[in-house]
Write a protein that holds these residues in place. Structure first.
Motif, PDB file in Angstrom:
ATOM      1  N   ASN A 109      22.991  10.856   8.518  1.00  0.00           N
ATOM      2  CA  ASN A 109      22.215  11.987   9.029  1.00  0.00           C
ATOM      3  C   ASN A 109      22.328  13.242   8.178  1.00  0.00           C
ATOM      4  OD1 ASN A 109      21.191  10.563  11.178  1.00  0.00           O
ATOM      5  ND2 ASN A 109      22.929  11.050  12.502  1.00  0.00           N
ATOM      6  N   ASN A 150      12.718  15.153   4.428  1.00  0.00           N
ATOM      7  CA  ASN A 150      13.078  15.417   5.812  1.00  0.00           C
ATOM      8  C   ASN A 150      14.453  14.830   6.123  1.00  0.00           C
ATOM      9  OD1 ASN A 150      12.618  16.427   8.353  1.00  0.00           O
ATOM     10  ND2 ASN A 150      10.619  15.434   8.571  1.00  0.00           N
ATOM     11  N   TYR A 151      15.095  15.378   7.158  1.00  0.00           N
ATOM     12  CA  TYR A 151      16.376  14.823   7.585  1.00  0.00           C
ATOM     13  C   TYR A 151      16.154  13.853   8.745  1.00  0.00           C
ATOM     14  CZ  TYR A 151      19.008  18.025   4.667  1.00  0.00           C
ATOM     15  OH  TYR A 151      19.554  18.668   3.594  1.00  0.00           O
ATOM     16  N   LEU A 153      17.497  13.345  11.597  1.00  0.00           N
ATOM     17  CA  LEU A 153      17.510  13.850  12.968  1.00  0.00           C
ATOM     18  C   LEU A 153      16.205  14.551  13.332  1.00  0.00           C
ATOM     19  CD1 LEU A 153      21.176  15.079  13.482  1.00  0.00           C
ATOM     20  CD2 LEU A 153      20.136  12.899  14.055  1.00  0.00           C
ATOM     21  N   ASN A 154      15.350  14.824  12.332  1.00  0.00           N
ATOM     22  CA  ASN A 154      14.028  15.379  12.625  1.00  0.00           C
ATOM     23  C   ASN A 154      13.022  14.301  12.967  1.00  0.00           C
ATOM     24  OD1 ASN A 154      14.894  17.938  12.090  1.00  0.00           O
ATOM     25  ND2 ASN A 154      14.195  17.925   9.959  1.00  0.00           N
ATOM     26  N   LEU A 155      13.404  13.030  12.813  1.00  0.00           N
ATOM     27  CA  LEU A 155      12.466  11.934  13.010  1.00  0.00           C
ATOM     28  C   LEU A 155      12.702  11.276  14.371  1.00  0.00           C
ATOM     29  CD1 LEU A 155      12.855  10.232   9.510  1.00  0.00           C
ATOM     30  CD2 LEU A 155      11.112  11.871  10.193  1.00  0.00           C
TER      31      LEU A 155
ATOM     32  N   TRP B 254      21.523  19.946   8.139  1.00  0.00           N
ATOM     33  CA  TRP B 254      20.900  18.742   8.683  1.00  0.00           C
ATOM     34  C   TRP B 254      21.039  18.643  10.191  1.00  0.00           C
ATOM     35  CZ3 TRP B 254      24.300  15.508  11.181  1.00  0.00           C
ATOM     36  CH2 TRP B 254      25.658  15.706  10.903  1.00  0.00           C
ATOM     37  N   PRO B 257      17.564  20.269  13.874  1.00  0.00           N
ATOM     38  CA  PRO B 257      16.277  19.653  13.583  1.00  0.00           C
ATOM     39  C   PRO B 257      15.165  20.692  13.542  1.00  0.00           C
ATOM     40  CG  PRO B 257      17.408  18.559  15.407  1.00  0.00           C
ATOM     41  CD  PRO B 257      18.123  19.848  15.152  1.00  0.00           C
ATOM     42  N   ARG B 262       8.803  16.602  13.235  1.00  0.00           N
ATOM     43  CA  ARG B 262       8.618  15.570  14.255  1.00  0.00           C
ATOM     44  C   ARG B 262       7.149  15.215  14.423  1.00  0.00           C
ATOM     45  NH1 ARG B 262      12.547  14.255  17.909  1.00  0.00           N
ATOM     46  NH2 ARG B 262      13.711  16.103  17.413  1.00  0.00           N
TER      47      ARG B 262
END
Lengths: 273, 263
Positions: A109, A150-151, A153-155, B254, B257, B262
């Motif tokens: 992560n 992107n990281y 945890l954003n997904l 990180w 978020p 998203r």
């Protein structure tokens, strides 16, 4: 050799393709505490996966399916039998490249999507100048183009699992091990990912050993299905799925085979009481 | 940014309220030898910063020497603690052995250890350093050991299936998982270190902010004692929020978020 490879990629898997995974009479025991007899997780199991084949192992939870994958991946030991892994024919990659997609994404992560994929590229000593190309190619393949920086945890959960699939495919594996990769996702996301997986497999064609407790999923995706029972853990039936591709989850023949196999599971369960 | 602004104005308001209460108290007591008012102390702060101290040294020299003592002792304790903690977290036998010693060190009262160090080392620099290392190292070690034990086994397995080498695992899997523990140890260790250094300066060392506390205390100059306390607190708050908080925010990017990603 290049012409061979082209044929293997374009034509449906021949009747008996060269075996890439060969497991013979594998036995694995866990020691029991207090000097009791050791607990047998896997008993004399034999499994074969040919080049470009999709083979599923279906069985109830706790029947030792994941343990089998871990043994093949080399992160668990075994007590007897043989496990032989070979590279795709015509590729000469030794030792063969093995990729693993787990139940949960198991992403790092603290790294971006790109760095997560680069982690396995570096682990497999793939030359650095190929990294950018491999990362963007496989992210595109799983429908995540543009998410490089992107990281995780954003997904969403489904997108994280797609990254895990892209990570596995990016090393261009000879062998792909998948341990219930869609079981933690909602039904709609899982269905979409299964469809994507079928499309992806048509292009990359590693030998796939897929573990699931979902019969419908196994019928939809597989060329061969091994059916496992528990106590003792053993394979009681091997099925060839002779349904033309592309398949749809709505296909009557998929339903019919699923029902038939389900009946067999129950009859095996009943004879054990 | 609006929440940041709101928090800032709230904090300013509560600080102003504290100063106001101080002013009310000082006015009611009406004895600058017990509690001088905020204005008198502000004048003392200005005086401290602009005129030479009791030994002819500048106030900045005292501040600098205290900072240097804190930094040296802090890094010594952190290094010792991280090494000890890793050994404890990764080696069971060593951990059991240390389990007998660490609780004893943790119960050692800070002030007692400072007295011991002063008795052993007199007025030399080693006393403060030894006191900090003995008192802070166990806290750091306990934290790091916990982090080493809490490593996610499933990620280590993932790395193993993809045949990641030692260096790659250390860099990408072990260290990032330890960082939160290192940071929380960092903050705690820093807080302990400056209290111990101030104490050691008050009781045994020459120069430094703690030495100023005791000097003006002995002169019965309450205004200057309070002035030095305020200088000290402001300095530590700047270090805590200006350095550590920023560093932490950038290392743990990180974790927050960004909703934009998203889908």
């Amino acid at each position: 050799m290049p012409s061979d490879q082209a044929i293997v990629r374009d034509v449906r898997a021949p009747a008996t393709p060269a075996a890439v995974i060969t497991v013979e009479k594998l036995t694995k025991r866990f020691p029991s505490p207090g000097g009791l007899a050791p607990f047998v997780v896997i008993e004399e199991m034999s499994v074969k996966v040919g080049d470009g084949e999709f083979v599923s192992i279906v069985g109830p939870s706790g029947c030792g399916k994941s343990t089998l994958l871990n043994v093949i991946a080399g992160i668990e030991t075994y007590d007897s039998g043989t496990v032989t892994l070979s590279p795709k024919p015509g590729r000469g990659q030794t030792p063969p490249r093995v990729a693993y997609v787990f139940q949960t994404p198991r992403l790092l992560n603290w790294l971006t999507v790109r760095q997560n994929i680069e982690f396995v590229l570096e682990a497999q000593n793939i030359p650095r100048e190929r990294w950018t190309g491999l990362v963007s190619e496989h992210l595109r393949l799983v429908g995540l183009a543009g998410q490089e920086d992107n990281y995780p945890l954003n997904l969403s959960g489904g997108m994280q699992q797609r990254v895990a699939i892209a990570r596995a495919l990016a090393i261009e594996p000879d062998i792909l091990l998948m341990d219930e990769p869609f079981s933690h996702l909602d039904a709609i996301t899982a269905r979409k990912l299964r469809a994507d997986l079928m499309a992806i497999m048509n292009r990359a064609r590693p030998a796939i050993l897929f573990v699931t407790h979902d019969l419908a999923e196994a019928v939809l995706l597989s060329d061969h299905i091994y059916m496992m029972e528990t106590k003792p853990a053993r394979i009681f039936k091997q099925v060839v799925v002779d349904i033309a591709r592309p398949r749809s989850p709505e296909d009557e023949r998929v339903f019919a085979l699923e029902r038939e196999l389900m009946r067999e599971f129950f009859s095996v369960l009943e004879t054990k009481g | 940014m609006t929440t940041g602004l709101r928090i800032f104005s709230l904090r300013t308001a509560s600080l102003l309220l504290l100063v106001f209460l101080w002013w009310v108290g000082a006015t009611l007591i009406h004895d600058p030898e017990i509690l001088p008012g905020p204005l008198a102390v502000a004048r003392d702060i200005a005086g401290i910063l602009t005129s030479p101290g009791p030994e002819g040294e500048s106030a900045w020299f005292d501040i600098g020497i205290t900072l240097a003592r804190i930094v040296v002792a802090f890094f010594a304790a952190m290094l010792a603690g991280i090494g000890l903690g890793l050994a404890m977290g990764l080696n069971r036998g060593f951990d059991r052995w240390m389990q007998a010693i660490i609780p004893a060190l943790l119960t050692l009262p800070t002030i007692l250890m400072v007295f011991l160090a002063v008795m052993w080392f007199g007025f030399s620099e080693g006393g403060g350093l030894v006191a900090v290392v003995v008192l802070v190292t166990p806290y750091v070690a306990v934290n790091i050991a916990e982090g080493a034990r809490a490593m996610d086994k499933s990620l280590i397995d993932m790395a193993a299936t993809f045949k990641a080498g030692r260096g790659l695992r250390l860099r990408r899997i072990y260290l990032p998982q330890l960082l939160p523990y290192i940071f929380s140890a960092f903050r705690y260790a820093f807080g302990m270190t400056w209290k111990i250094v101030a104490l050691a300066e008050t009781f045994g060392l020459k120069f430094g902010i703690g030495y100023m506390f005791s000097f003006w205390f002995n002169q019965f100059d309450m205004g200057r004692v309070l002035a030095w306390i305020i200088l000290f607190v402001v300095l530590m708050l700047i270090l805590e929020h200006g350095v550590f908080a920023r560093l932490e925010a950038s290392v743990f990017r990180w974790r927050a978020p960004a909703a934009a990603g998203r889908v």
